[in-house]
Enzyme design. Structure first.
Site, PDB file in Angstrom:
ATOM      1  N   ASN A 154     -49.972 -45.464   2.286  1.00  0.00           N
ATOM      2  CA  ASN A 154     -50.521 -46.738   1.840  1.00  0.00           C
ATOM      3  C   ASN A 154     -49.100 -47.753   1.518  1.00  0.00           C
ATOM      4  OD1 ASN A 154     -51.930 -48.754   0.890  1.00  0.00           O
ATOM      5  ND2 ASN A 154     -52.886 -47.637  -0.758  1.00  0.00           N
TER       6      ASN A 154
ATOM      7  N   CYS B  12     -52.701 -55.855   4.593  1.00  0.00           N
ATOM      8  CA  CYS B  12     -52.670 -54.246   4.806  1.00  0.00           C
ATOM      9  C   CYS B  12     -53.075 -54.325   6.509  1.00  0.00           C
ATOM     10  CB  CYS B  12     -53.792 -53.662   4.286  1.00  0.00           C
ATOM     11  SG  CYS B  12     -55.537 -54.456   4.433  1.00  0.00           S
TER      12      CYS B  12
ATOM     13  N   HIS C 167     -59.862 -51.768   3.546  1.00  0.00           N
ATOM     14  CA  HIS C 167     -58.327 -51.442   3.424  1.00  0.00           C
ATOM     15  C   HIS C 167     -57.855 -50.915   4.723  1.00  0.00           C
ATOM     16  CE1 HIS C 167     -54.644 -51.552   1.497  1.00  0.00           C
ATOM     17  NE2 HIS C 167     -54.395 -50.277   1.372  1.00  0.00           N
TER      18      HIS C 167
END
Length: 321
Positions: free
Chosen positions: A304, A128, A283
């Site tokens: 995302n 990520c 994240h």
């Protein structure tokens, strides 16, 4: 396309609300039993959906239906940046004189830039930190140079090495941006992401190892060095919401990092805020806008990289700052 320079930013979203902490904050140890239990729990979804103060809807999303807590944690690949590095990285703020809109969506503001609305899939890998950086860089090339171009997450993930962290086992967003400034990244066409399967199979097992750095375009028509695109530097933005909004409004999407709890895996719609569950890790995503609901609740608009099966964007509450 020849190598190009573009000034870009990365920053950590550090808000005072209890459910948002600096990404990579040390989570409490989880037992083996907990780690091997399913990440999705009917009891968590029920608690959220029966809470009139929650403000968002939970669901048992098929995308994570076969995941254990441990497997889900692997996707949360932000490592805590050393405080010394944070303090030594320039932090900018913006004049408060600029009047900002109540709602802003970069996808609409720069509708010619198809990369802003792209939803990718990090697959098996805790990458990520790399996705948030490279996606923001791609968007800003379009915004500032009017060039729709998708840059290579794989280049950053595979070739940054120990400078950025541990590849698929997590990395540092700040160091990722330093790599973009010093080494640049090639195009996605030159070096496509290594995991083309994504998370379509049960539990995303086995977890993939970090791909090897090859430094050669898969297409014979491109040259690695000539395909490189650079940012100028890496800097932080003040955590004041106005500064964050102004940065996005003036320059385009940015990479942000936040702490994830169990309930986030259950997100379906609405403005998310932490309600229940253990802290699991940090994240990174791309922040593309903000807004206020009809009920007066402020939120960040985030893109995302868990595929469209999970949801294309997420609304994250920030009204308690």
């Amino acid at each position: 396309m020849a190598s190009t320079l573009l000034p870009l930013a990365t920053f950590f979203l550090v808000l005072s609300a209890s459910y948002l902490q600096i990404a990579g904050a040390k989570a409490q140890p989880l037992t083996s039993l907990k780690l091997n239990s399913p990440i999705l729990q009917e009891s968590i979804a029920k608690e959220i959906n029966e809470n009139p103060e929650a403000g968002w809807e939970a669901a048992i999303n098929p995308h994570f239906s076969n995941y254990t807590v441990e497997q889900f944690k692997r996707l949360l690949g932000v490592k805590p940046t050393p405080k010394k590095e944070l303090r030594s990285t320039p932090a900018i703020s913006h004049p408060k004189s600029l009047k900002l809109p109540k709602n802003f969506d970069a996808r609409t503001a720069w509708s010619q830039c198809s990369t802003i609305g792209r939803i990718l899939d990090q697959g098996h890998c805790g990458s990520c930190w790399a996705f948030g950086a490279v996606e923001s860089l791609s968007d800003r090339f379009c915004i500032h140079f009017d060039v729709n171009i998708s840059l290579s997450v794989n280049d950053l993930l595979a070739c940054c090495g120990f400078l950025c962290g541990s590849g698929c086992d997590g990395g540092y967003p700040l160091y990722a941006w330093q790599y973009l400034a010093h080494h640049g990244v090639v195009t996605e066409e030159c070096d496509p992401y290594f995991d083309q399967i994504g998370c379509s199979h049960p539990g995303c097992e086995p977890a993939y190892r970090t791909p090897k750095c090859v430094k050669k375009c898969v297409s014979g028509n491109q040259v690695w060095k000539k395909s490189k695109h650079y940012s100028v530097n890496a800097y932080r933005v003040s955590s004041d919401p106005h500064d964050i909004m102004t940065e996005v409004y003036k320059n385009g999407p940015v990479e942000v990092a936040f702490t994830v709890y169990e309930d986030f895996a259950h997100y379906k719609s609405g403005v998310y805020k932490h309600i229940t569950g253990y802290e699991l890790g940090g994240h990174a995503v791309k922040l593309i806008g903000w807004g206020t609901t009809e009920d007066g609740e402020d939120y960040w608009l985030l893109a995302n990289q868990w595929n469209r099966e999970w949801g294309d964007v997420c609304f994250l509450n920030y009204s308690s700052t």
